[in-house]
Design a protein around this motif. Structure first.
Motif: not given
Length: 503
Positions: A429-449
């Motif tokens: 299972n995954g949440s919206v927040e899980d994906f956002a953190k995962f995307a930042e980790k994989v890409s190495g970019k700040p993506l919260q904005k």
């Protein structure tokens, strides 16, 4: 006041020590899974690992007889626990012993074992039942649909309560054996593989098996007369498609669409990673509903989805859900974007592949084409609210968010991220927040904005914010028809059904 010290006898002391701590600590399992959108869905205190459903259905009377056997493990010491179920129950056994039960609320089956259940123990629960599902209403609604020659059950977020007892929340997945006896001349369609069928005394029994973890709402059953076709994917997985024989003018376009399942799964496997299950297909029953549903391994399609001709994009959407929604399911129903935003973006990728408008053009079309004061922008895809769970914004604004992410991190990282997400969270299972953190980790970019702009804000992003994320460019090549194809469900009808049976 003087207090008297009471010293227990040796025998009494022995008895006190002999009582298992779990029995003394046993408490009732929660009657809900704690989901804010659907507080009474799911239950606490146990995890189900397998459902064995042995059913008999007579279409003429709409009578369903069933014996459900659940294998589960307790996660706390239980004095009592609940299953989600709305039909009439005649008997319950826990670990082979007849057990008191009561129906409470709209769909709670409350079970009280004679002795408390210890934490961490495997238990077997048997429920025998008989009822007419279409007559069982919750707030005036039943997910069980009668058809001219049988019945169908497929709905989201709840449908299981109308045909088998379950822990009805996506966080508790299980494997399934579904055995259904119907009058000779009729067929059944369900999840996974058809393992066998036998006929005796005027009845034919079909045995279906789904061997990978599956959420209860993704479990489906159809009874009727079907044209059935079979095939294999490039990886050798069995493909089974079924079409009601009375679809009329929609039959040809349904076959021209669902018949591309093998081709589409092979393509999606290259984009999203290896297909997670052991079978695939789809079915089109003769129903009047206006939606499709990603029922695991065998999506359900209403005939209305093909009323205007072939609709491969709809099939792309429901098959993409096998990764996004079925294998990786929501943690809570507020996380519906991790299902619908991704499945919609899969349609945009298909459009790009087919030369009918790129994902960028479609994202630009959404942004430029919907006015700022439209309700569309007031819905936050990250938490749309239960009444807007299937709003167009969750689908299309949600897909724009993914195009913005693709622009930000680049194609190589973006497509690697999709595969990594489905692989690392497979059957979980995954949440919206899980994906956002995962995307930042994989890409190495700040993506919260970026995620705040497209998912978490109840207003249309400014032109400057859109430009920053590469959204809102020229829309040449995109069309209203392409955008409409990216809206596979009639979300208003889904919402009406939601409101009708929410409890």
């Amino acid at each position: 006041m003087r207090h008297r010290l009471i010293v227990p006898s040796a025998a009494a002391a022995f008895l006190m020590l002999a009582v298992p701590a779990s029995a003394a600590d046993a408490t009732p399992g929660a009657p809900g899974a704690g989901d804010a959108y659907y507080p009474t869905s799911g239950n606490g205190g146990y995890d189900v690992s397998h459902y064995d459903l042995r059913l008999k259905y007579e279409p003429k009377s709409d009578k369903l007889d069933g014996t459900a056997t659940l294998t589960a493990t307790t996660t706390q010491a239980l004095s009592r626990f609940n299953l989600d179920f709305a039909l009439k129950v005649s008997e319950v056994l826990v670990n082979g012993r007849p057990t008191p039960f009561a129906k409470t609320g709209a769909h709670e089956l409350e079970i009280t074992p004679a002795s408390p259940l210890e934490e961490g123990k495997e238990i077997t629960v048997v429920v025998r039942y008989s009822d007419t599902p279409s007559q069982v209403k919750i707030d005036g609604y039943s997910a069980w649909q009668r058809t001219p020659d049988g019945a169908v059950v497929a709905n989201e977020p709840e449908s299981a309560v109308w045909w088998f007892p379950s822990n009805d929340h996506p966080r508790d997945k299980a494997t399934y054996d579904i055995s259904v006896s119907v009058p000779d001349g009729l067929q059944t369609v369900s999840n996974g593989e058809l393992k066998s069928q036998t006929s005796k005394l005027g009845w034919t029994r079909y045995n279906w098996r789904a061997t990978k973890p599956q959420a209860s709402y993704l479990t489906t059953l159809a009874v009727g007369k079907f044209d059935i076709t079979t095939d294999k994917t490039a990886d050798g997985l069995p493909v089974l498609n079924a079409y009601s024989k009375d679809l009329g003018d929609n039959l040809a376009s349904a076959k021209a669409s669902v018949g591309r399942t093998t081709e589409i799964i092979d393509w999606e496997s290259k984009v999203f990673g290896p297909y997670p299950f052991n079978a695939i297909g789809g079915y089109v029953p003769n129903v009047k509903t206006g939606y499709a549903l990603e029922t695991q391994t065998r999506p359900y399609y209403s005939p209305s989805g093909f009323a205007n001709g072939a609709n491969a994009s709809l099939v792309v959407h429901e098959l993409a859900h096998q990764w996004f929604g079925d294998s990786v399911s929501v943690k809570n129903w507020r996380d519906i974007w991790v299902n619908e935003g991704f499945a919609t973006y899969a349609q945009w990728l298909w459009s790009e592949k087919e030369g009918e408008g790129t994902a960028q053009q479609l994202a630009d079309y959404v942004y430029n084409g919907v006015p700022a004061d439209n309700e569309f922008w007031k819905v936050k895809p990250s938490d749309p609210g239960a009444n807007n769970q299937f709003h167009s914004a969750v689908y299309n604004r949600g897909a724009v968010a993914l195009q913005a992410l693709r622009n930000k991190v680049g194609d190589k990282t973006f497509f690697a991220l999709l595969k990594d997400w489905t692989e690392q969270n497979r059957f979980g299972n995954g949440s919206v927040e899980d994906f956002a953190k995962f995307a930042e980790k994989v890409s190495g970019k700040p993506l919260q904005k970026l995620f705040d702009t497209w998912l978490n804000t109840a207003s249309k992003p400014s032109a400057a914010a859109a430009a920053r994320d590469g959204i809102g460019k020229a829309t040449a090549g995109a069309s209203g028809k392409s955008l409409k194809a990216a809206e596979p469900r009639s979300w208003k009808k889904i919402q009406e059904a939601q409101r009708a049976h929410r409890h």
